[in-house]
Design a protein around this motif. Structure first.
Motif, PDB file in Angstrom:
ATOM      1  N   TRP A 131       0.824  -1.209   0.000  1.00  0.00           N
ATOM      2  CA  TRP A 131       0.000   0.000   0.000  1.00  0.00           C
ATOM      3  C   TRP A 131       0.858   1.260   0.000  1.00  0.00           C
ATOM      4  N   SER A 132       1.990   1.232   0.714  1.00  0.00           N
ATOM      5  CA  SER A 132       2.880   2.397   0.736  1.00  0.00           C
ATOM      6  C   SER A 132       3.441   2.674  -0.650  1.00  0.00           C
ATOM      7  N   VAL A 133       3.902   1.620  -1.319  1.00  0.00           N
ATOM      8  CA  VAL A 133       4.449   1.786  -2.667  1.00  0.00           C
ATOM      9  C   VAL A 133       3.375   2.289  -3.623  1.00  0.00           C
ATOM     10  N   THR A 134       2.171   1.736  -3.509  1.00  0.00           N
ATOM     11  CA  THR A 134       1.070   2.163  -4.387  1.00  0.00           C
ATOM     12  C   THR A 134       0.721   3.630  -4.155  1.00  0.00           C
ATOM     13  N   GLY A 135       0.525   4.000  -2.894  1.00  0.00           N
ATOM     14  CA  GLY A 135       0.135   5.376  -2.579  1.00  0.00           C
ATOM     15  C   GLY A 135       1.211   6.394  -2.920  1.00  0.00           C
ATOM     16  N   LEU A 136       2.450   6.096  -2.544  1.00  0.00           N
ATOM     17  CA  LEU A 136       3.544   7.023  -2.840  1.00  0.00           C
ATOM     18  C   LEU A 136       3.789   7.116  -4.350  1.00  0.00           C
ATOM     19  N   GLY A 137       3.628   5.982  -5.041  1.00  0.00           N
ATOM     20  CA  GLY A 137       3.790   6.014  -6.495  1.00  0.00           C
ATOM     21  C   GLY A 137       2.744   6.901  -7.157  1.00  0.00           C
ATOM     22  N   ALA A 138       1.490   6.779  -6.712  1.00  0.00           N
ATOM     23  CA  ALA A 138       0.430   7.618  -7.273  1.00  0.00           C
ATOM     24  C   ALA A 138       0.701   9.094  -6.999  1.00  0.00           C
ATOM     25  N   ALA A 139       1.163   9.396  -5.774  1.00  0.00           N
ATOM     26  CA  ALA A 139       1.447  10.792  -5.418  1.00  0.00           C
ATOM     27  C   ALA A 139       2.602  11.349  -6.248  1.00  0.00           C
ATOM     28  N   LEU A 140       3.656  10.545  -6.437  1.00  0.00           N
ATOM     29  CA  LEU A 140       4.805  11.024  -7.201  1.00  0.00           C
ATOM     30  C   LEU A 140       4.444  11.172  -8.678  1.00  0.00           C
ATOM     31  N   LEU A 141       3.626  10.259  -9.196  1.00  0.00           N
ATOM     32  CA  LEU A 141       3.172  10.368 -10.583  1.00  0.00           C
ATOM     33  C   LEU A 141       2.387  11.656 -10.781  1.00  0.00           C
ATOM     34  N   ALA A 142       1.477  11.962  -9.863  1.00  0.00           N
ATOM     35  CA  ALA A 142       0.687  13.191  -9.968  1.00  0.00           C
ATOM     36  C   ALA A 142       1.591  14.424  -9.872  1.00  0.00           C
ATOM     37  N   ALA A 143       2.569  14.371  -8.959  1.00  0.00           N
ATOM     38  CA  ALA A 143       3.487  15.500  -8.817  1.00  0.00           C
ATOM     39  C   ALA A 143       4.321  15.672 -10.084  1.00  0.00           C
ATOM     40  N   GLY A 144       4.741  14.550 -10.670  1.00  0.00           N
ATOM     41  CA  GLY A 144       5.517  14.632 -11.904  1.00  0.00           C
ATOM     42  C   GLY A 144       4.739  15.262 -13.038  1.00  0.00           C
ATOM     43  N   VAL A 145       3.461  14.926 -13.138  1.00  0.00           N
ATOM     44  CA  VAL A 145       2.613  15.532 -14.169  1.00  0.00           C
ATOM     45  C   VAL A 145       2.451  17.022 -13.903  1.00  0.00           C
ATOM     46  N   ALA A 146       2.230  17.387 -12.633  1.00  0.00           N
ATOM     47  CA  ALA A 146       2.019  18.795 -12.286  1.00  0.00           C
ATOM     48  C   ALA A 146       3.271  19.637 -12.507  1.00  0.00           C
ATOM     49  N   TRP A 147       4.428  19.058 -12.209  1.00  0.00           N
ATOM     50  CA  TRP A 147       5.690  19.799 -12.315  1.00  0.00           C
ATOM     51  C   TRP A 147       6.422  19.583 -13.625  1.00  0.00           C
ATOM     52  N   GLY A 148       5.892  18.707 -14.483  1.00  0.00           N
ATOM     53  CA  GLY A 148       6.575  18.424 -15.729  1.00  0.00           C
ATOM     54  C   GLY A 148       7.901  17.713 -15.532  1.00  0.00           C
ATOM     55  N   GLN A 149       7.940  16.769 -14.587  1.00  0.00           N
ATOM     56  CA  GLN A 149       9.163  16.037 -14.255  1.00  0.00           C
ATOM     57  C   GLN A 149       9.072  14.615 -14.805  1.00  0.00           C
ATOM     58  N   PRO A 150       9.733  14.315 -15.930  1.00  0.00           N
ATOM     59  CA  PRO A 150       9.648  12.960 -16.491  1.00  0.00           C
ATOM     60  C   PRO A 150      10.143  11.877 -15.540  1.00  0.00           C
ATOM     61  N   LEU A 151      11.185  12.181 -14.756  1.00  0.00           N
ATOM     62  CA  LEU A 151      11.722  11.194 -13.829  1.00  0.00           C
ATOM     63  C   LEU A 151      10.691  10.822 -12.778  1.00  0.00           C
ATOM     64  N   PHE A 152       9.990  11.815 -12.244  1.00  0.00           N
ATOM     65  CA  PHE A 152       8.950  11.555 -11.251  1.00  0.00           C
ATOM     66  C   PHE A 152       7.818  10.743 -11.862  1.00  0.00           C
ATOM     67  N   MET A 153       7.437  11.090 -13.093  1.00  0.00           N
ATOM     68  CA  MET A 153       6.363  10.355 -13.749  1.00  0.00           C
ATOM     69  C   MET A 153       6.754   8.900 -13.988  1.00  0.00           C
ATOM     70  N   ALA A 154       8.002   8.676 -14.420  1.00  0.00           N
ATOM     71  CA  ALA A 154       8.453   7.315 -14.709  1.00  0.00           C
ATOM     72  C   ALA A 154       8.509   6.465 -13.443  1.00  0.00           C
ATOM     73  N   PHE A 155       9.149   6.981 -12.399  1.00  0.00           N
ATOM     74  CA  PHE A 155       9.275   6.203 -11.175  1.00  0.00           C
ATOM     75  C   PHE A 155       7.946   6.105 -10.430  1.00  0.00           C
ATOM     76  N   GLY A 156       7.154   7.171 -10.478  1.00  0.00           N
ATOM     77  CA  GLY A 156       5.843   7.113  -9.841  1.00  0.00           C
ATOM     78  C   GLY A 156       4.953   6.085 -10.498  1.00  0.00           C
TER      79      GLY A 156
END
Length: 252
Positions: A131-156
Motif C-alpha cells: 500500500w505504501s508503494v502504491t500510494g507514494l507512487g500515485a502521489a509522485l506520478l501526480a506531482a511529476g505531471v504537475a511539475w513536468g518532471q519525467p523522472l517523477f512520472m516514470a518512477f511514480g
C-alpha cells in the motif's frame, strides 16, 4: 544534528557499496547453495540499511533542507526558497526510492520463509509495503505531471504498477496457492534490489561524469536505463520459473 546527518549519509553510501559488490554473487552462485544464501543475506541487510538511511536523508531534506544540506554559496531569499524547493522535491522522490528498496529487501527475504508456510502471504508487513508503494507512487506520478518532471512520472508510474501488482498477487494467493510462487517472488525482489543498487551507482558515478562533460541532458537515461534492464531481466527470469523449480531450491 548535522553530525548525525553526515554519519547517516556515510552509512548510506557504505551500505550501497556493499550491496553493489555483493549483488553479483547470489545471481551467479548455485541457487540454494551455501554461498548463494550467505551472500544473499549480506545483500538483504545492506539493502535494508540503504532503505532506512535513505528514508532518514529524505526526511531531513523535507523538514529542513537548508539546515541539513546548505548551499555552497550565499543565496538571496528567492534563490534560497528555490533551492529548498528543489531539495524537498528530491526528498520526496528519494523517500519513494527508499520504500521501494525496503520493500524489495523484505519481499526477497520473507519469500524464502513463505515457501514453508511459516509466514503467511499478504501479512500486515507485506500489505504495508504494497500500500505504501502504491500510494507514494500515485502521489509522485501526480506531482511529476504537475511539475513536468519525467523522472517523477516514470518512477511514480513504476511504483504504482508494482504496488498494485503486489496487492493483486497477495489476493490471488490467499484464494489459491501457486506452485513456485515463492521462488518467482524471491527472484523478482532480489533483482529489484539489484536494480536499485545499480541505478544509484549509475546516477552517482556515470551521471556525474556525463554532467561534468557537458552531457547533463543524458542524466535521465542514467536513471532509467538500469531500471529498464532490471525490469526486463526480472520478467524474463520469472517466466523461466516453472512449478517444479520451487522444490528444487527449497532445500536448506
Amino acid at each position: 544534528m548535522q553530525s548525525w546527518y553526515e554519519a547517516n549519509v556515510m552509512l548510506h553510501a557504505t551500505a550501497g557499496g556493499v550491496g553493489l559488490v555483493t549483488m553479483v554473487v547470489p545471481l551467479l552462485a548455485r541457487k540454494g547453495g551455501r554461498l548463494h544464501r550467505r551472500a544473499g543475506w549480506v545483500f538483504v541487510v545492506a539493502m535494508a540499511l540503504v532503505a532506512v538511511t535513505g528514508l532518514a536523508i529524505a526526511g531531513a531534506w523535507l523538514i529542513d533542507p537548508l539546515g541539513f544540506k546548505p548551499p555552497g554559496r550565499a543565496l538571496d531569499p528567492e534563490q534560497a526558497a528555490r533551492y529548498a524547493g528543489v531539495l524537498r522535491r528530491a526528498g520526496a522522490f528519494f523517500g519513494l526510492v527508499a520504500v521501494l528498496v525496503g520493500s524489495a529487501a523484505w519481499n526477497g527475504m520473507v519469500a524464502t520463509r513463505q515457501r514453508r508456510g511459516g509466514i503467511a502471504w499478504g501479512n500486515p508487513i507485506d500489505l504495508a509495503f504494497a500500500w505504501s508503494v502504491t500510494g507514494l507512487g500515485a502521489a509522485l506520478l501526480a506531482a511529476g505531471v504537475a511539475w513536468g518532471q519525467p523522472l517523477f512520472m516514470a518512477f511514480g508510474g513504476l511504483a504504482l504498477v508494482s504496488g498494485a501488482s503486489d496487492l493483486r498477487f497477495f489476493r490471488r494467493l490467499r484464494a489459491q496457492q501457486e506452485p513456485g510462487a515463492w521462488l518467482r517472488r524471491h527472484l523478482q525482489a532480489m533483482l529489484g534490489g539489484a536494480t536499485a543498487a545499480t541505478t544509484a551507482f549509475t546516477v552517482q558515478v556515470v551521471g556525474r561524469l556525463l554532467d561534468d562533460a557537458g552531457f547533463g541532458e543524458w542524466m535521465l537515461a542514467a536513471w532509467l536505463l538500469p531500471v529498464a534492464l532490471g525490469t526486463g531481466l526480472s520478467v524474463w527470469w520469472s517466466r523461466r520459473v516453472r512449478p517444479g523449480h520451487g522444490r528444487r531450491y527449497a532445500r536448506g
